[in-house]
Design an enzyme around this catalytic site. Structure first.
Site, PDB file in Angstrom:
ATOM      1  CE  LYS A 252      -1.149   0.939  11.449  1.00 33.52           C
ATOM      2  NZ  LYS A 252      -0.243   1.403  11.958  1.00 33.52           N
TER       3      LYS A 252
HETATM    4  N1  GLU Z   1       3.136   4.532   6.077  1.00 33.07           N
HETATM    5  C1  GLU Z   1       2.838   3.780   5.437  1.00 33.07           C
HETATM    6  C2  GLU Z   1       1.686   2.265   5.745  1.00 33.07           C
HETATM    7  O1  GLU Z   1       1.813   2.570   7.433  1.00 33.07           O
HETATM    8  C3  GLU Z   1       4.153   2.668   5.233  1.00 33.07           C
HETATM    9  C4  GLU Z   1       4.223   3.815   3.933  1.00 33.07           C
HETATM   10  C5  GLU Z   1       5.148   3.068   3.055  1.00 33.07           C
HETATM   11  O2  GLU Z   1       5.906   1.835   3.201  1.00 33.07           O
HETATM   12  O3  GLU Z   1       6.212   3.392   1.470  1.00 33.07           O
HETATM   13  O4  GLU Z   1       1.614   1.755   5.331  1.00 33.07           O
END
Ligand code: GLU
Length: 320
Positions: A252
């Site tokens: 990102k």
């Molecule tokens: N929030 C995390 C991310 O966007 C993913 C966390 C998860 O799937 O455990 O990389």
């Protein structure tokens, strides 16, 4: 909520609202949705917004709008509610506090004053992330010193974890040797991602986690915590990350292309879904297909095979 193994699977997609989703994130979301829906499961969107300095205003709304544009839907989430809410981690701090209290009362946490640089200094210069050497394990001094509070570290149980990942196959970890004691509450007071995720998987009764392979190293700590907090633990699928033409993974922060660029170039949702599925050899290259039609035309076993082939090369995917 307590998981009921006879009930439909409960799966979640948990984006961090640190920016727009790129095509790699979208492919993981699409596959998580397909995989859940093909089993008649309950699909949940949870927003991982604990790391507030990285949260971008408007990113959550943009993420949900992109998922909807792609044709995905969810049964529980920040915008639709549900029985296991709230669905933003920033609104679940009380639950995380209760879990910390439970571990602290059981004597499993200790105050740690080691800084990252101190730990980096005692580990191999180019090796993997340092394993905590146990320097503060015996400390019980929770008071602030020089105006700084200690971080709270969890003494990991002296045990091994064995799982069969649906994409990567058998995985084993020896917690004290390979993982080491982990910070659950940082010195700046923030709740660590591992604790929040583990508490959420337990309290949302998540039975399946399909996420990017970059998160595999997080799995042993999270699963150990989940088991400690009373859950049986979900099954895991760690799917390969999408790479750009140069072979590096999309990120990102580098502004890797998301749906904005696809829409600007005139692509329809079906063309994007087709491209994402073709990258896993689930559809023919160039085929446009809506998410709903993909659900009708792809079988669970074909999806499992494609994921396993993309992750491990070949063979038959492991059975639960
Ligand atoms: N929030 C995390 C991310 O966007 C993913 C966390 C998860 O799937 O455990 O990389």
């Amino acid at each position: 909520m307590t998981p009921d193994r006879a009930a439909p699977p409960r799966a979640r997609y948990a984006p961090s609202p640190s920016g727009a989703l790129h095509l790699g994130n979208l492919r993981t979301a699409l596959v998580a949705w397909l995989h859940c829906r093909l089993q008649g499961g309950v699909f949940i969107v949870r927003i991982d917004d604990l790391d507030t300095p990285r949260v971008r205003p408007g990113a959550e709304a943009a993420i949900l709008a992109d998922l909807r544009w792609l044709g995905l839907d969810w049964d529980e989430g920040p915008d639709v509610g549900g029985p296991a809410g709230p669905y933003r981690q920033s609104e679940r701090l009380e639950l995380y506090g209760q879990a910390l209290e439970q571990l602290r009362r059981a004597g499993e946490l200790f105050p740690c004053r080691c800084s990252r640089s101190m730990l980096a200094a005692i580990s191999a210069p180019h090796g993997p992330a340092p394993i905590y050497p146990g320097s503060c394990r015996k400390s019980s001094d929770w008071q602030p010193r020089d105006g700084r509070i200690p971080s709270w570290r969890w003494r990991v149980p002296a045990s091994r974890l064995d799982i069969v990942d649906g994409v990567l196959g058998p995985q084993q970890w020896n917690l004290p040797i390979q993982i080491g004691d982990v910070v659950l509450r940082r010195a700046d007071g923030f709740i660590a991602y591992h604790l929040a995720t583990a508490v959420d998987e337990v309290t949302m009764a998540i039975t399946q986690v399909l996420r990017g392979a970059d998160l595999l190293p997080s799995t042993p700590v999270q699963l150990a915590l989940i088991r400690r907090l009373g859950g049986p633990g979900p099954r895991y699928w760690h799917v390969p990350l999408m790479r750009n033409a140069a072979g590096s993974r999309l990120a990102k922060r580098d502004g890797s292309a998301g749906l904005g660029a696809c829409r600007a170039a005139g692509f329809s949702a079906a063309e994007v879904v087709g491209r994402l599925l073709a990258s896993l050899a689930l559809t023919a290259t160039g085929q446009a297909i809506s998410a709903a039609d993909a659900l009708d035309s792809i079988s669970l076993s074909a999806l499992d095979r494609a994921l396993f082939a993309a992750g491990s090369g070949s063979g038959t995917p492991p059975q639960p």
